[in-house]
Design an enzyme around this catalytic site. Structure first.
Site, PDB file in Angstrom:
ATOM      1  N   SER A  40      29.335  32.949  29.939  1.00  0.00           N
ATOM      2  CA  SER A  40      30.079  33.577  29.864  1.00  0.00           C
ATOM      3  C   SER A  40      29.442  35.514  28.452  1.00  0.00           C
ATOM      4  CB  SER A  40      31.599  34.458  30.108  1.00  0.00           C
ATOM      5  OG  SER A  40      32.174  33.318  31.154  1.00  0.00           O
ATOM      6  N   ASP A  61      40.359  40.202  42.415  1.00  0.00           N
ATOM      7  CA  ASP A  61      40.206  38.829  42.136  1.00  0.00           C
ATOM      8  C   ASP A  61      40.811  37.970  42.773  1.00  0.00           C
ATOM      9  OD1 ASP A  61      39.365  36.419  41.376  1.00  0.00           O
ATOM     10  OD2 ASP A  61      40.072  36.384  39.004  1.00  0.00           O
ATOM     11  N   HIS A  80      42.963  36.799  39.325  1.00  0.00           N
ATOM     12  CA  HIS A  80      42.979  37.420  37.900  1.00  0.00           C
ATOM     13  C   HIS A  80      43.792  38.532  38.561  1.00  0.00           C
ATOM     14  CE1 HIS A  80      40.048  35.248  35.475  1.00  0.00           C
ATOM     15  NE2 HIS A  80      41.253  35.751  34.617  1.00  0.00           N
ATOM     16  N   CYS A 129      36.481  37.688  33.880  1.00  0.00           N
ATOM     17  CA  CYS A 129      36.836  36.811  35.419  1.00  0.00           C
ATOM     18  C   CYS A 129      35.473  37.461  35.828  1.00  0.00           C
ATOM     19  CB  CYS A 129      37.785  38.248  35.641  1.00  0.00           C
ATOM     20  SG  CYS A 129      37.501  38.197  37.332  1.00  0.00           S
TER      21      CYS A 129
END
Lengths: 367, 618
Positions: B329, B353, B372, B385
């Site tokens: 990420s 999400d 999320h 996310c």
């Protein structure tokens, strides 16, 4: 290739050829003596191959009428410059910081060696064309330009020794071409004048060699060491020498570069005054014959080629032997026909072949 | 020209030749006949020996002048054949016994060095005092044995910055050949750098060897020293490394690996790079494990060498620059910047999400199974996310993302002077076609699923930690991609600086400052309460901006990443932390970065334990 008829016997310079052959045979022996302790047969076998090859080159050069080169002068000049440029472009650097080599496949070539002969050939033609037209000093400028290009390229390689050979060749040829002595004196004066400038362009190791020449004690471990050890080697040889393969200076490796630049020190140590005196005599014969051949050449082109080559040999011998004897500074140029090295051997063979060639086709009637 | 004139000139030429040869012959006669006896004595008594004296290598300091590599004096034992061959052999046998090495080993050393006979051959270095005393006591039977002192490399911090500093050893045949071809002055027996700064700055550090010309008698005793050249020490090198930051990085890695060892027993290797955001200077560069550099400087036992050579964790490998990993990420800021530049996403846009995202019929999941909920770009970075970035990437396309990655210097060598840098891979459509031709991938076509994977730093990305720290610094400094500098200055023996570091900007990423500000806002949120690195930086007095990353690893547990910079509003230092198989960036990597920041900003770490929040698995 040659028919050994009466014509051949009459025209071939046997004195010159056999003196050279004698030197080349001595070369094989002393290269072996100088290198076998450390490198076994490596240098010996290679030198043997060079010598055999050199004899072939001499006869091939003898076969071609030297006036053929007159026609190809421009091509020779271009090839000369191309090879020297190739060194700068792709050359390998030696351990002293100079770049002198290019590789043609697996074969290492030292174009600065061949360049000497090429330059002699093309310069000879130029001087013939300018015969009787070199009256003013400014008339010499085209000549300087002609030799200046290969000379400059050799300097750029960091090969100071060979550059000095070029100067010797230039002086020899100009002198015999009839350039006024006062012009040559001017040239010497100019050379002395630019000396301080040249000094600044010298590489550190070159400066060191010159300083050490004046005072060997200054650098007893480096360049001074070479001079001291060379003098001990030659001096301790005495009148008869210590015997071939028996020189302690040589075998114990006190002598630096003993198979190349300092081979005369090995000769001096192992065969003494008698032996090294004979070697000097052989060189004197070559140079003497060179001058004679120049005197009997059938045309001015031949005269100038012969004198260029003779000047080259003369300078090489005087500088190399003088260095070993401690009366000339170290510049690292080889002893013709004797020092180890293929490029030098072939260059010398080519040169000697030209001398034989000029003599072979000499003028028959003198007037 | 008249024939007469020509003949005259040739005659002059001949006379010059006669004079020259007379001169040579006279000189020859003078040396050989008149001075012959004198020189004969000199040659016979030529017991002149050259004893080389190695130069002390240049000292290496950190940026504040703390000594990182020094020299210490050590005894060496050399031999020289002065007596007969048999006596010499006996001497060698006896010497071998005292030194505890076999005759074969000594013979091997002698053969290896191939010295000229008047130069001593070094048999052993770094010999202890007891052994030296023994040799001195038996001196009578040990003709030709020379004891000398020589400087030996000394690393006061042992394995600290192993891969930056590097080790030294005797030059081998291959290295010698290479150096000779380059026209460099190296000899058999020279000590040469084999890794790190020792290797790449060897010519600065090695100095100029000296030597003594001595005369010895028949027994090998020294009669006189006839000439001496004092060795010139090597130049001093001042690195950009900050010792305390480097220590914090390495201790932090060790500490975290120890702490998580129960959950992640394979987390034994990792790397940290810290960089000055505004100059590109490397403040710390750590790769674990390393090894004690002193081992190579002195006498090393074969067991010690084997232990390093056969260590499955490959301690020679500089993981900070020589290994490339998927970034996880930590890549998301690049995806976001590509989207912002192309206009496919705005900062105010909200994404939903639900925990899953469909590309065609394939479900791609967020790491948080429950999702999320409603998030914008800043929240997306804060919580890492996945869904947000899947969507941005789908709208933007892989090739634009790849262009952005390259603008930030990813997938290319950074140009750090250390040897062995890896290049890495920025995957895009063109790359996949090439990779297919080489048989690396199964398909030549780039699929949408590939884009989804690439969006979150999984898939085929491969970057080195130093590339990621440079990217992070560029995000912090407004897009300037620096060439990492490791050498701050080089000082010669006269105290003159021969080199001074100057920052080099390799390129400027073409991103607008507004877009960067959004990314920075998101990265700030990451370290705030509720962010993926929130617990790691809880209570930290300086605002940090960062991004965690957890890279899927087919061969074991996931790799843990953290990249970040501080202070968030006036960035000075950027850090990238990688813990291989560390599980998650939040738990395994972010705490190490905290240690680095603590050291850099001189903050006392008041908590003995790091904040570990095993629940905040990203």
């Amino acid at each position: 290739m040659f028919t050994l008829d009466r014509k051949f016997f009459k025209n071939f310079d046997f004195t010159l050829f056999f003196s050279t052959l004698a030197l080349m045979i001595l070369s094989i022996i002393f290269v072996a003596s100088a290198s076998s302790a450390k490198s076994g047969n490596y240098y010996f076998t290679r030198q043997l191959v060079w010598v055999v090859g050199a004899v072939v080159v001499m006869f091939v050069t003898l076969k071609i009428d030297y006036n053929t080169f007159w026609k190809f002068s421009r091509l020779i000049y271009l090839a000369n410059i191309a090879l020297l440029l190739a060194v700068l472009a792709v050359g390998r650097t030696s351990k002293y910081g100079g770049t002198h080599w290019i590789w043609i496949g697996p074969i290492p070539l030292q174009p600065s060696e061949f360049s000497k002969v090429f330059t002699i050939l093309t310069l000879a033609k130029l001087l013939v064309q300018k015969e009787n037209k070199l009256n003013k000093f400014s008339d010499l400028f085209p000549v300087f330009f002609h030799i200046g290009i290969p000379f400059g390229l050799v300097i750029l390689q960091g090969d100071l020794g060979t550059a000095l050979v070029f100067i010797a060749i230039l002086f020899g040829m100009l002198f015999v071409a009839g350039v006024k002595v006062k012009h040559l004196a001017t040239l010497v004066g100019a050379g002395v004048a630019v000396m301080p400038v040249v000094w600044n362009f010298l590489k550190d190791y070159q400066k060191k060699r010159l300083i050490v020449f004046i005072n060997p004690e200054m650098d007893k471990l480096g360049a001074g060491w070479n001079i001291i050890q060379s003098k001990i080697a030659i001096g301790s040889g005495g009148i008869l020498g210590k015997g071939i393969f028996a020189g302690s200076q040589n075998r114990l490796e006190f002598l630096p570069e003993s198979h190349t630049d300092f081979i005369f020190s090995v000769i001096g140590e192992e065969v003494g005054f008698l032996g090294s005196g004979i070697v000097l005599l052989l060189f004197f014969i070559i140079i003497w014959r060179g001058i004679k051949i120049a005197g009997r050449a059938k045309d001015m082109y031949g005269v100038l080629i012969a004198i260029g080559i003779t000047s080259m040999f003369f300078f090489h011998v005087f500088e190399n032997v003088g260095m070993a004897l401690g009366i000339m500074p170290i510049t690292g140029i080889p002893l013709p026909f004797v020092s180890y090295g293929g490029s030098a051997m072939f260059t010398n063979a080519l040169s000697l072949g030209l001398l034989l060639n000029i003599y072979f086709r000499r003028q028959k009637i003198r007037f | 020209m008249l024939v007469k004139e020509l003949e005259k000139r040739l005659k002059v030429f001949g006379i010059i030749a006669i004079i020259a040869f007379c001169l040579l012959t006279t000189r020859l006669g003078y040396l050989q006949i008149i001075k012959g006896e004198e020189y004969k004595d000199l040659a016979e008594g030529n017991r002149i020996r050259l004893i080389p004296q190695p130069a002390p290598r240049g000292l290496v300091f950190d940026r504040n002048g703390v000594l990182l590599i020094g020299n210490r004096p050590a005894f060496s034992v050399s031999v020289m054949q002065i007596t007969s061959k048999e006596d010499f052999e006996n001497t060698l046998l006896k010497l071998g016994e005292i030194l505890g090495i076999t005759k074969e080993e000594i013979d091997e050393r002698i053969k290896q060095q191939n010295r000229r006979s008047f130069e001593p051959i070094k048999i052993a270095t770094d010999v202890d005092l007891t052994t030296i005393t023994k040799i001195e006591e038996q001196k009578v039977g040990l003709t030709g044995v020379i004891i000398d002192t020589e400087p030996i490399r000394y690393y006061p911090y042992k394995d600290l910055a192993t891969h930056v500093l590097g080790y030294v050893g005797e030059i081998n045949a291959k290295e010698l050949e290479k150096k000779k071809q380059e026209g460099k002055d190296y000899q058999i027996g020279d000590i040469i750098g084999k890794m790190g700064i020792e290797q790449c700055l060897d010519e600065e550090l090695k100095g100029v060897r000296g030597g003594k010309r001595v005369e010895v008698d028949v027994k090998g005793n020294l009669i006189s020293t006839q000439g001496e050249v004092i060795p010139t020490p090597g130049n001093q090198v001042k690195l950009t490394i900050d010792l305390k930051v480097q220590q914090a990085a390495e201790n932090g890695l060790v500490e975290i690996m120890d702490t998580i060892s129960r959950q992640y027993p394979n987390a034994k290797t990792g790397a940290v790079v810290a960089m000055d955001v505004n100059t590109g200077e490397i403040l710390a560069l750590a790769s674990k494990p390393g090894f004690d550099l002193n081992l190579f400087a002195g006498r090393m036992t074969p067991e010690q060498l084997n232990e390093i050579n056969n260590n499955p964790l490959k301690p020679y490998n500089n993981r900070a620059i020589s290994s490339a990993y998927p970034p996880g990420s930590t890549f998301k800021p690049i995806t976001a910047l590509a989207g912002l530049r192309k206009g496919t996403v705005t900062p105010n846009e909200y994404f939903y999400d639900s925990g899953v995202y469909y590309v065609g019929r394939h479900p791609f999941r967020c790491w948080k199974r429950t999702g999320h909920g409603s998030v914008n770009l800043v929240d997306g970075l804060k919580h890492s996310c996945n869904i947000v970035f899947y969507e941005i990437a789908m709208r933007t396309g892989i090739d634009d993302i790849a262009v952005m990655a390259r603008e930030f210097g990813l997938g290319e060598k950074t140009g750090i002077i250390l040897p062995g840098e890896a290049q890495g891979i920025v995957p895009d459509t063109k790359w996949k076609e090439e990779a297919y031709k080489k048989g690396i991938t199964r398909y030549a076509t780039w699929f949408k699923g590939d884009t989804a994977n690439a969006a979150i730093g999984q898939g085929d990305h491969l970057y080195t930690p130093i590339q990621l720290v440079r990217m992070t610094a560029a995000i912090a400094n407004g897009g300037k991609v620096f060439e990492p500098q490791l050498v701050s200055a080089i000082i010669d023996n006269n105290g003159q600086e021969t080199f001074r570091m100057s920052p080099k900007i390799v390129k400027q990423a073409s991103v607008s400052q507004e877009h960067l500000a959004i990314i920075r806002q998101g990265m700030k949120a990451v370290t705030s309460e509720g962010g993926t690195a929130g617990s790691a930086f809880r209570g930290f007095p300086i605002q940090v901006a960062g991004k965690t990353g957890t890279a899927q690893n087919a061969h074991g547990d996931n790799h843990a990443w953290f990249v970040g910079y501080a202070p968030a509003d006036n960035p000075q230092i950027a850090v990238a932390v990688l813990v291989e198989q560390g599980g998650s960036g939040s738990t395994a990597a972010a705490p190490v970065a905290r240690r680095v920041f603590e050291a850099f900003f001189n903050i006392q770490s008041d908590q003995a334990e790091l904040n570990l929040d095993f629940n905040a698995v990203e």
